[in-house]
Design a protein around this motif. Structure first.
Motif, PDB file in Angstrom:
ATOM      1  N   GLU A 172     -14.805   5.896  -9.032  1.00 44.77           N
ATOM      2  CA  GLU A 172     -15.895   5.802  -8.073  1.00 44.77           C
ATOM      3  C   GLU A 172     -15.395   5.804  -6.639  1.00 44.77           C
ATOM      4  OE1 GLU A 172     -19.433   3.438  -9.116  1.00 44.77           O
ATOM      5  OE2 GLU A 172     -18.114   2.476 -10.559  1.00 44.77           O
ATOM      6  N   VAL A 173     -14.091   5.811  -6.449  1.00 42.59           N
ATOM      7  CA  VAL A 173     -13.513   5.830  -5.115  1.00 42.59           C
ATOM      8  C   VAL A 173     -12.632   7.067  -4.992  1.00 42.59           C
ATOM      9  CG1 VAL A 173     -12.116   4.573  -3.434  1.00 42.59           C
ATOM     10  CG2 VAL A 173     -13.455   3.322  -5.142  1.00 42.59           C
ATOM     11  N   LYS A 174     -12.734   7.763  -3.873  1.00 44.96           N
ATOM     12  CA  LYS A 174     -11.860   8.921  -3.658  1.00 44.96           C
ATOM     13  C   LYS A 174     -10.402   8.479  -3.720  1.00 44.96           C
ATOM     14  CE  LYS A 174      -9.875  12.588  -2.094  1.00 44.96           C
ATOM     15  NZ  LYS A 174      -8.559  12.052  -2.410  1.00 44.96           N
ATOM     16  N   ARG A 175      -9.662   9.143  -4.564  1.00 42.30           N
ATOM     17  CA  ARG A 175      -8.252   8.806  -4.683  1.00 42.30           C
ATOM     18  C   ARG A 175      -7.503   9.130  -3.382  1.00 42.30           C
ATOM     19  NH1 ARG A 175      -6.827  12.305  -9.774  1.00 42.30           N
ATOM     20  NH2 ARG A 175      -8.155  13.707  -8.572  1.00 42.30           N
ATOM     21  N   THR A 176      -6.398   8.434  -3.192  1.00 43.66           N
ATOM     22  CA  THR A 176      -5.575   8.665  -2.007  1.00 43.66           C
ATOM     23  C   THR A 176      -4.263   9.335  -2.401  1.00 43.66           C
ATOM     24  OG1 THR A 176      -4.669   6.426  -2.209  1.00 43.66           O
ATOM     25  CG2 THR A 176      -6.593   6.707  -0.781  1.00 43.66           C
ATOM     26  N   ASN A 177      -4.313  10.156  -3.434  1.00 39.12           N
ATOM     27  CA  ASN A 177      -3.097  10.803  -3.927  1.00 39.12           C
ATOM     28  C   ASN A 177      -2.410  11.656  -2.869  1.00 39.12           C
ATOM     29  OD1 ASN A 177      -3.800   9.646  -6.300  1.00 39.12           O
ATOM     30  ND2 ASN A 177      -4.114  11.534  -7.439  1.00 39.12           N
ATOM     31  N   ASN A 178      -3.188  12.334  -2.031  1.00 43.78           N
ATOM     32  CA  ASN A 178      -2.599  13.244  -1.054  1.00 43.78           C
ATOM     33  C   ASN A 178      -1.839  12.481   0.018  1.00 43.78           C
ATOM     34  OD1 ASN A 178      -3.827  15.503  -2.358  1.00 43.78           O
ATOM     35  ND2 ASN A 178      -5.745  14.971  -1.363  1.00 43.78           N
ATOM     36  N   ILE A 219       0.828  -1.206   0.000  1.00 43.69           N
ATOM     37  CA  ILE A 219       0.000   0.000   0.000  1.00 43.69           C
ATOM     38  C   ILE A 219       0.859   1.251   0.000  1.00 43.69           C
ATOM     39  CG2 ILE A 219      -1.600   1.358   1.421  1.00 43.69           C
ATOM     40  CD1 ILE A 219      -2.815  -1.319   2.328  1.00 43.69           C
ATOM     41  N   LEU A 220       1.935   1.241   0.781  1.00 46.26           N
ATOM     42  CA  LEU A 220       2.755   2.435   0.959  1.00 46.26           C
ATOM     43  C   LEU A 220       3.975   2.466   0.058  1.00 46.26           C
ATOM     44  CD1 LEU A 220       2.472   2.700   4.817  1.00 46.26           C
ATOM     45  CD2 LEU A 220       1.218   3.979   3.104  1.00 46.26           C
ATOM     46  N   HIS A 221       4.047   1.542  -0.904  1.00 46.07           N
ATOM     47  CA  HIS A 221       5.075   1.565  -1.948  1.00 46.07           C
ATOM     48  C   HIS A 221       6.498   1.514  -1.377  1.00 46.07           C
ATOM     49  CE1 HIS A 221       1.699   2.570  -4.462  1.00 46.07           C
ATOM     50  NE2 HIS A 221       1.495   3.674  -3.785  1.00 46.07           N
ATOM     51  N   VAL A 222       6.711   0.680  -0.365  1.00 47.49           N
ATOM     52  CA  VAL A 222       8.057   0.513   0.176  1.00 47.49           C
ATOM     53  C   VAL A 222       8.847  -0.374  -0.775  1.00 47.49           C
ATOM     54  CG1 VAL A 222       9.416  -0.413   2.082  1.00 47.49           C
ATOM     55  CG2 VAL A 222       7.258   0.767   2.546  1.00 47.49           C
ATOM     56  N   LEU A 259       1.458   6.563  12.705  1.00 49.96           N
ATOM     57  CA  LEU A 259       0.023   6.854  12.697  1.00 49.96           C
ATOM     58  C   LEU A 259      -0.698   5.945  11.717  1.00 49.96           C
ATOM     59  CD1 LEU A 259      -2.446   8.637  13.382  1.00 49.96           C
ATOM     60  CD2 LEU A 259      -1.713  10.200  11.577  1.00 49.96           C
ATOM     61  N   VAL A 260      -0.147   5.796  10.514  1.00 47.71           N
ATOM     62  CA  VAL A 260      -0.765   4.925   9.516  1.00 47.71           C
ATOM     63  C   VAL A 260      -0.736   3.472   9.980  1.00 47.71           C
ATOM     64  CG1 VAL A 260      -0.570   4.043   7.158  1.00 47.71           C
ATOM     65  CG2 VAL A 260      -0.252   6.473   7.604  1.00 47.71           C
ATOM     66  N   LYS A 261       0.379   3.070  10.602  1.00 43.79           N
ATOM     67  CA  LYS A 261       0.484   1.687  11.084  1.00 43.79           C
ATOM     68  C   LYS A 261      -0.580   1.392  12.135  1.00 43.79           C
ATOM     69  CE  LYS A 261       3.225   0.554  14.371  1.00 43.79           C
ATOM     70  NZ  LYS A 261       2.562  -0.269  15.387  1.00 43.79           N
ATOM     71  N   ASP A 262      -0.775   2.322  13.081  1.00 39.27           N
ATOM     72  CA  ASP A 262      -1.785   2.130  14.118  1.00 39.27           C
ATOM     73  C   ASP A 262      -3.175   1.965  13.508  1.00 39.27           C
ATOM     74  OD1 ASP A 262       0.100   2.275  16.107  1.00 39.27           O
ATOM     75  OD2 ASP A 262      -0.298   4.370  16.615  1.00 39.27           O
ATOM     76  N   ILE A 263      -3.488   2.835  12.551  1.00 37.10           N
ATOM     77  CA  ILE A 263      -4.802   2.778  11.912  1.00 37.10           C
ATOM     78  C   ILE A 263      -4.931   1.507  11.079  1.00 37.10           C
ATOM     79  CG2 ILE A 263      -6.327   3.919  10.248  1.00 37.10           C
ATOM     80  CD1 ILE A 263      -5.111   6.585  11.184  1.00 37.10           C
ATOM     81  N   TYR A 264      -3.842   1.132  10.417  1.00 37.31           N
ATOM     82  CA  TYR A 264      -3.867  -0.073   9.585  1.00 37.31           C
ATOM     83  C   TYR A 264      -4.163  -1.318  10.406  1.00 37.31           C
ATOM     84  CZ  TYR A 264      -2.159  -3.906   6.671  1.00 37.31           C
ATOM     85  OH  TYR A 264      -2.040  -5.081   5.988  1.00 37.31           O
ATOM     86  N   PHE A 265      -3.437  -1.488  11.511  1.00 37.54           N
ATOM     87  CA  PHE A 265      -3.629  -2.686  12.306  1.00 37.54           C
ATOM     88  C   PHE A 265      -4.952  -2.664  13.056  1.00 37.54           C
ATOM     89  CE2 PHE A 265       1.060  -3.154  11.902  1.00 37.54           C
ATOM     90  CZ  PHE A 265       1.044  -4.411  11.324  1.00 37.54           C
ATOM     91  N   LEU A 266      -5.449  -1.484  13.392  1.00 36.26           N
ATOM     92  CA  LEU A 266      -6.787  -1.405  13.969  1.00 36.26           C
ATOM     93  C   LEU A 266      -7.826  -1.845  12.948  1.00 36.26           C
ATOM     94  CD1 LEU A 266      -8.851  -0.610  16.102  1.00 36.26           C
ATOM     95  CD2 LEU A 266      -8.607   1.770  15.392  1.00 36.26           C
ATOM     96  N   ASN A 267      -7.655  -1.393  11.707  1.00 36.27           N
ATOM     97  CA  ASN A 267      -8.594  -1.771  10.655  1.00 36.27           C
ATOM     98  C   ASN A 267      -8.520  -3.260  10.342  1.00 36.27           C
ATOM     99  OD1 ASN A 267     -10.456  -1.026   8.353  1.00 36.27           O
ATOM    100  ND2 ASN A 267      -8.760  -1.866   7.185  1.00 36.27           N
ATOM    101  N   GLU A 268      -7.289  -3.785  10.237  1.00 31.34           N
ATOM    102  CA  GLU A 268      -7.119  -5.186   9.893  1.00 31.34           C
ATOM    103  C   GLU A 268      -7.417  -6.108  11.066  1.00 31.34           C
ATOM    104  OE1 GLU A 268      -6.236  -6.581   6.840  1.00 31.34           O
ATOM    105  OE2 GLU A 268      -6.695  -4.561   6.149  1.00 31.34           O
ATOM    106  N   GLY A 269      -7.170  -5.625  12.277  1.00 30.81           N
ATOM    107  CA  GLY A 269      -7.303  -6.486  13.446  1.00 30.81           C
ATOM    108  C   GLY A 269      -8.705  -6.609  13.989  1.00 30.81           C
ATOM    109  N   CYS A 270      -9.606  -5.729  13.595  1.00 25.99           N
ATOM    110  CA  CYS A 270     -10.992  -5.768  14.074  1.00 25.99           C
ATOM    111  C   CYS A 270     -11.930  -5.991  12.895  1.00 25.99           C
ATOM    112  CB  CYS A 270     -11.362  -4.463  14.772  1.00 25.99           C
ATOM    113  SG  CYS A 270     -10.393  -4.108  16.233  1.00 25.99           S
ATOM    114  N   THR A 294      -7.464   3.996   1.846  1.00 21.30           N
ATOM    115  CA  THR A 294      -6.194   3.375   1.485  1.00 21.30           C
ATOM    116  C   THR A 294      -6.253   1.872   1.679  1.00 21.30           C
ATOM    117  OG1 THR A 294      -4.891   5.325   2.028  1.00 21.30           O
ATOM    118  CG2 THR A 294      -3.742   3.241   2.060  1.00 21.30           C
ATOM    119  N   PHE A 295      -6.895   1.437   2.748  1.00 18.10           N
ATOM    120  CA  PHE A 295      -6.885   0.021   3.089  1.00 18.10           C
ATOM    121  C   PHE A 295      -7.991  -0.763   2.401  1.00 18.10           C
ATOM    122  CE2 PHE A 295      -5.303   2.130   7.109  1.00 18.10           C
ATOM    123  CZ  PHE A 295      -3.986   2.050   6.703  1.00 18.10           C
TER     124      PHE A 295
END
Length: 532
Positions: free
Chosen positions: A302-308, A54-57, A431-442, A288-289
């Motif tokens: 049809e989906v808001k881009r996440t360019n920002n 997702i984050l292009h690492v 911050l993104v990691k916290d939100i990511y794992f909250l989203n994926e973990g619940c 993003t997720f």
């Protein structure tokens, strides 16, 4: 006013906990494997890899999976309050779960009811996980029409006079908090239809509707202008790279000559951080997720881009590589040492300002292997300040040191009346990691089939803090030459960094010698392709 008066430094711990190069890169470039504090989790050894995608690492610098494991999410044992024919479930007065239909009904105002603002934000933010924004707005509009009998020839204008301001207020909150939703043509059509119907019934609503539309159009115009400027900056950077490929000898970079004062450079970095942070919509974290899942069903339009959000991630990576490039491209050891000490001072000033994202990017750049291996150069550097700052990178206790410093910065910002003390630029990857794992973990839904709104409250809470941080204006004056350099100066690729590093200080083991030989051979075959 002196520099020390302008910025009150946070107290730095003098406990030194030097983090290895690999650990710094792992935590900074989006793949920390420390445990999220969300309280939710799943047992999934593949969670880290999707976050990297997702984050292009770059795949070459991702660490191997080392057994990241979260606990299974189990709903708390609570006494639940069932309301509205079991459609909504409450716990301690807070909405816990509900059916999709009931949750949509709950956001629709009436003549005597208006939903809580925290619910409005949480629901509009997270509802896109199971219903598209334009579908939600369509549902809301239809319910308003049906409940208020707006299709009837005779309308109860007395009741509508109490309902009208409520629906306009709901739409105002939606357009102000999530304006990017309305880049969608269907969203704008539904918005215009319902507001025109309301103003035709009650002309006194025209002023409020007019203000709503003007604010929305102005915000969307600002976004479009920002995206145009971003495109021009990227094009200018690309042009400089093409020019330097044609004439590598012309590459004369010295950021100290451009901006000799580390404090001024920290200010300019904060300008860039806040500008890019401000233009990230809160919904981008959620979208993003879910992007991959939705791409299979509908077109991207049809989906808001996440360019920002993606542009902000790219800026972090660019700054890290710029720091490494500035150090490695110098032939003389004393110049490299001077650059390292300069960036350490810039990082310290970023910390004092509250700009944690630039701080982490600089530390990541200094800890890249091509820079970290320069032992003779580092031998000329006073590393005491670096070691104290680097302590913030310690991933122990889920980045406990950094989180403690962040809380102190937040308290300072709350107590401040104005100026630079109000600024907090968080370490964005965490911050993104916290939100990511909250989203994926619940799970989005409970076993009952209800939407897990307890999860949505947690997501909304974290993103609400982000909204507070991005609304602060940067009080520093702009230095155009420094800003232009930070945004457009060419940076080396990873292989080019290694090549410059080996040329500055010869390989000192078999592995480095073999790598140097390989990189130098590939460089000769692709001459001129040295810059990103």
């Amino acid at each position: 006013m002196t520099k020390s008066q302008q910025s009150t430094p946070l107290a730095l711990s003098h406990t030194v906990c030097r983090v290895g190069v690999h650990a710094v890169l792992r935590t900074t470039l989006w793949f920390s494997q420390s445990v999220s504090q969300s309280g939710c989790g799943v047992e999934n050894p593949c969670l880290v890899t999707p976050l990297m995608e997702i984050l292009h690492v770059p795949r070459s610098i991702r660490p191997p999976y080392s057994g990241y494991k979260l606990q299974h999410y189990r709903p708390r044992s609570v006494n639940l309050d069932y309301r509205k024919a079991d459609a909504l479930i409450y716990h301690d007065g807070n909405l816990y779960s509900g059916s999709v239909e009931a949750l949509i009904q709950h956001i629709v105002p009436t003549a005597t009811y208006y939903p809580d603002r925290t619910y409005i934000f949480a629901f509009i933010l997270c509802s896109r996980l199971f219903i598209k924004p334009y579908e939600l707005l369509q549902e809301v509009c239809q319910l308003c029409v049906l409940q208020q009998n707006l299709h009837d020839r005779i309308i109860d204008r007395d009741r509508f006079s109490r309902f009208g301001p409520n629906i306009v207020q709901l739409l105002s909150e939606w357009t102000e908090t999530f304006p990017y939703d309305f880049r969608n043509e269907r969203m704008m059509r539904f918005l215009k239809d319902i507001t025109q119907k309301c103003t035709s019934i009650d002309p006194t609503l025209r002023k409020g509707v007019g203000q709503l539309m003007q604010t929305l159009i102005r915000r969307l115009a600002m976004l479009e202008k920002y995206e145009e400027i971003l495109a021009k900056v990227n094009a200018a950077a690309a042009d400089r790279m093409h020019m330097l490929r044609a004439n590598p000898a012309a590459f004369q970079t010295n950021i100290i000559e451009i901006c000799p004062d580390p404090y001024i450079l920290a200010q300019q970095l904060t300008h860039i951080e806040l500008e890019r942070l401000t233009n990230i919509g809160p919904e981008e974290f959620v979208q993003t997720f879910m992007k991959k899942e939705l791409d299979e069903k509908i077109s991207l339009e049809e989906v808001k881009r996440t360019n920002n959000l993606e542009a902000y991630v790219e800026w972090f990576n660019r700054l890290s590589y710029l720091v490494a490039t500035e150090v490695c491209m110098h032939i003389k050891k004393k110049h490299r040492a001077r650059l390292i000490e300069y960036f350490i001072d810039v990082a310290k000033e970023c910390f004092n300002i509250g700009n944690f994202n630039s701080l982490m990017a600089i530390l990541a750049g200094l800890n890249m292997s091509p820079v970290a291996r320069l032992k003779k150069t580092w031998g000329k550097v006073n590393t005491q300040k670096f070691e104290v700052l680097e302590n913030l990178m310690d991933p122990t206790s889920n980045f406990g040191n950094y989180r403690q410093a962040l809380r102190a910065a937040i308290q300072r910002a709350k107590a401040s009346i104005g100026g630079c003390d109000r600024m907090v630029v968080p370490f964005f990857s965490l911050l993104v990691k916290d939100i990511y794992f909250l989203n994926e973990g619940c799970s989005n839904r409970l076993v009952s089939g209800h939407v897990n709104f307890d999860k949505f409250w947690q997501l909304a809470k974290q993103i609400t803090e982000f909204i507070t941080w991005k609304q602060v204006d940067c009080p520093f004056s702009r230095e155009r030459q420094a800003l232009n350099y930070l945004l457009t100066a060419p940076v080396f690729t990873e292989n080019s960094l290694y090549l410059a590093s080996y040329e500055s200080e010869s390989p000192d083991n078999d592995f480095e010698r073999e790598r140097f030989k390989t990189i130098r051979g590939s460089t000769k075959k692709t001459h001129g392709d040295k810059l990103k």
